[in-house]
Design an enzyme around this catalytic site. Structure first.
Site, PDB file in Angstrom:
ATOM      1  N   LYS A 261       0.859  -1.187   0.000  1.00  0.00           N
ATOM      2  CA  LYS A 261       0.000   0.000   0.000  1.00  0.00           C
ATOM      3  C   LYS A 261       0.894   1.236   0.000  1.00  0.00           C
ATOM      4  O   LYS A 261       1.723   1.408   0.899  1.00  0.00           O
ATOM      5  CB  LYS A 261      -0.926   0.019   1.216  1.00  0.00           C
ATOM      6  CG  LYS A 261      -1.997   1.078   1.113  1.00  0.00           C
ATOM      7  CD  LYS A 261      -2.999   0.992   2.240  1.00  0.00           C
ATOM      8  CE  LYS A 261      -4.195   1.891   1.968  1.00  0.00           C
ATOM      9  NZ  LYS A 261      -3.846   3.238   1.536  1.00  0.00           N
TER      10      LYS A 261
ATOM     11  N   ASP B  36       1.723   5.217   0.148  1.00  0.00           N
ATOM     12  CA  ASP B  36       1.229   6.377   0.883  1.00  0.00           C
ATOM     13  C   ASP B  36       1.312   7.617  -0.005  1.00  0.00           C
ATOM     14  O   ASP B  36       2.289   8.359   0.036  1.00  0.00           O
ATOM     15  CB  ASP B  36       2.071   6.561   2.148  1.00  0.00           C
ATOM     16  CG  ASP B  36       1.433   7.524   3.131  1.00  0.00           C
ATOM     17  OD1 ASP B  36       0.281   7.917   2.907  1.00  0.00           O
ATOM     18  OD2 ASP B  36       2.093   7.873   4.124  1.00  0.00           O
TER      19      ASP B  36
ATOM     20  N   GLU C 153       3.033   1.836   4.447  1.00  0.00           N
ATOM     21  CA  GLU C 153       1.742   2.014   5.114  1.00  0.00           C
ATOM     22  C   GLU C 153       1.061   0.688   5.438  1.00  0.00           C
ATOM     23  O   GLU C 153       0.320   0.587   6.402  1.00  0.00           O
ATOM     24  CB  GLU C 153       0.840   2.863   4.215  1.00  0.00           C
ATOM     25  CG  GLU C 153      -0.459   3.283   4.856  1.00  0.00           C
ATOM     26  CD  GLU C 153      -1.297   4.166   3.937  1.00  0.00           C
ATOM     27  OE1 GLU C 153      -2.362   4.626   4.385  1.00  0.00           O
ATOM     28  OE2 GLU C 153      -0.891   4.390   2.782  1.00  0.00           O
TER      29      GLU C 153
END
Length: 328
Positions: free
Chosen positions: A30, A32, A175
């Site tokens: 993921k 950011d 993240e």
């Protein structure tokens, strides 16, 4: 024929799938940054934010991607990310790019705060939509269509191993991860558990409803922001205040953004603690930001929030209390 418009598919918060289901899931890191759909056609790239606003002007370095799709007209989904000196995504550095619309200043920032477009999905090729295809087939098509370049990449994904990937993401300072069901289609504009985001820390979108003047080193500046979110009835309620995570530059920029929004009355429908309300400077609740926080308390407050930055890609009407968002 012009490419059709799409809204991005959204991930639901959750936990990693169990190892027994590894064969059914893919896992991505993921990133950011800022979500963006890229429409590539006629030798140009048009970038649209999560809330369907044209943000092309802010990221001119992505225009070169027009020559990296084999002459096809495509719609791509990905994240615009700024990296720090250690090679980690930095949402703080990205702030300088997110809100800038002055062409001369943007040209300067391309050199000092470059942005990379990390592409993780393909929605459309030429005259055909790819949204009904399974995730795994869309990824194969994406990798066959887009040639990686200096400011755009197609990051690696993994089959299964979500827990190990989550641990790696934490070690790398990322993240978290997004787990995607291999057989799932792309659902434009919908939030689905077929995409499950698993974070290493809590984050919440919030609406700025006011601020408190600072003291000491912050005398004459913002001391803290008063934050709100919408409850189950759609009312803007007070959820806490944040006084950490700011740089001097951020505080000056926020003061400039909030000055023309000041109003006499509190915008919140719930009480603000007296020690904050007594000296508060209320503002029209139109600016959305993001905070990192420890927990969402039983009395509907953010515990130990820290400011991360403004979110121009989120509409105030979409900001819900964390407890509501987590089950949406």
């Amino acid at each position: 024929m012009a490419l059709p418009h799409y809204a991005p598919m959204l991930a639901a918060p959750g936990s990693p799938p169990p190892p027994s289901q590894d064969d059914a899931w893919g896992v991505e890191m993921k990133w950011d940054g800022v979500r963006a759909l890229a429409y590539v056609e006629d030798g140009a790239v048009r970038l649209m934010s999560r809330n369907l606003k044209d943000i092309t002007i802010a990221y001119p370095e992505i225009q070169l991607m027009a020559g990296a799709v084999g002459g096809h007209a495509v719609v791509l989904d990905g994240e615009l990310v700024a990296f720090d000196d250690a090679g980690r995504p930095s949402f703080g550095q990205l702030q300088a790019r997110m809100h800038q619309r002055n062409r001369a200043r943007i040209t300067e920032l391309v050199g000092t705060v470059p942005v990379t477009y990390l592409i993780f999905d393909l929605l459309h090729v030429n005259t055909a939509s790819a949204t009904a295809m399974p995730y795994v087939e869309r990824r194969e098509l994406l990798e066959a269509t887009v040639r990686p370049g200096y400011r755009w990449q197609v990051p690696t994904w993994f089959r299964g191993g979500a827990q190990a990937a989550l641990e790696s993401s934490e070690q790398l300072g990322l993240e978290g991860v997004v787990c995607k069901r291999l057989a799932s289609p792309y659902r434009p504009g919908r939030r689905s558990a077929d995409w499950t985001k698993v974070k290493n820390w809590h984050a919440a979108e919030v609406i700025i409803g006011g601020w408190q003047p600072g003291a000491g080193r912050r005398s004459g500046a913002i001391g803290s922001l008063l934050l709100g979110a919408h409850d189950r009835q759609g009312r803007l309620v007070y959820v806490g205040h944040v006084g950490t995570g700011f740089t001097a530059t951020t505080l000056r920029s926020l003061r400039e953004r909030l000055a023309p929004l000041e109003q006499e009355a509190s915008p919140f429908t719930s009480p603000v603690p007296r020690e904050f309300a007594r000296t508060a400077r209320w503002v029209e609740p139109v600016l959305v930001g993001e905070v990192r926080y420890g927990e969402w308390t039983a009395d509907h407050r953010l515990r130990h929030p820290s400011w991360r930055g403004l979110r121009a890609d989120v509409e105030p009407s979409a900001v819900l209390e964390p407890g509501l968002r987590d089950v949406s």
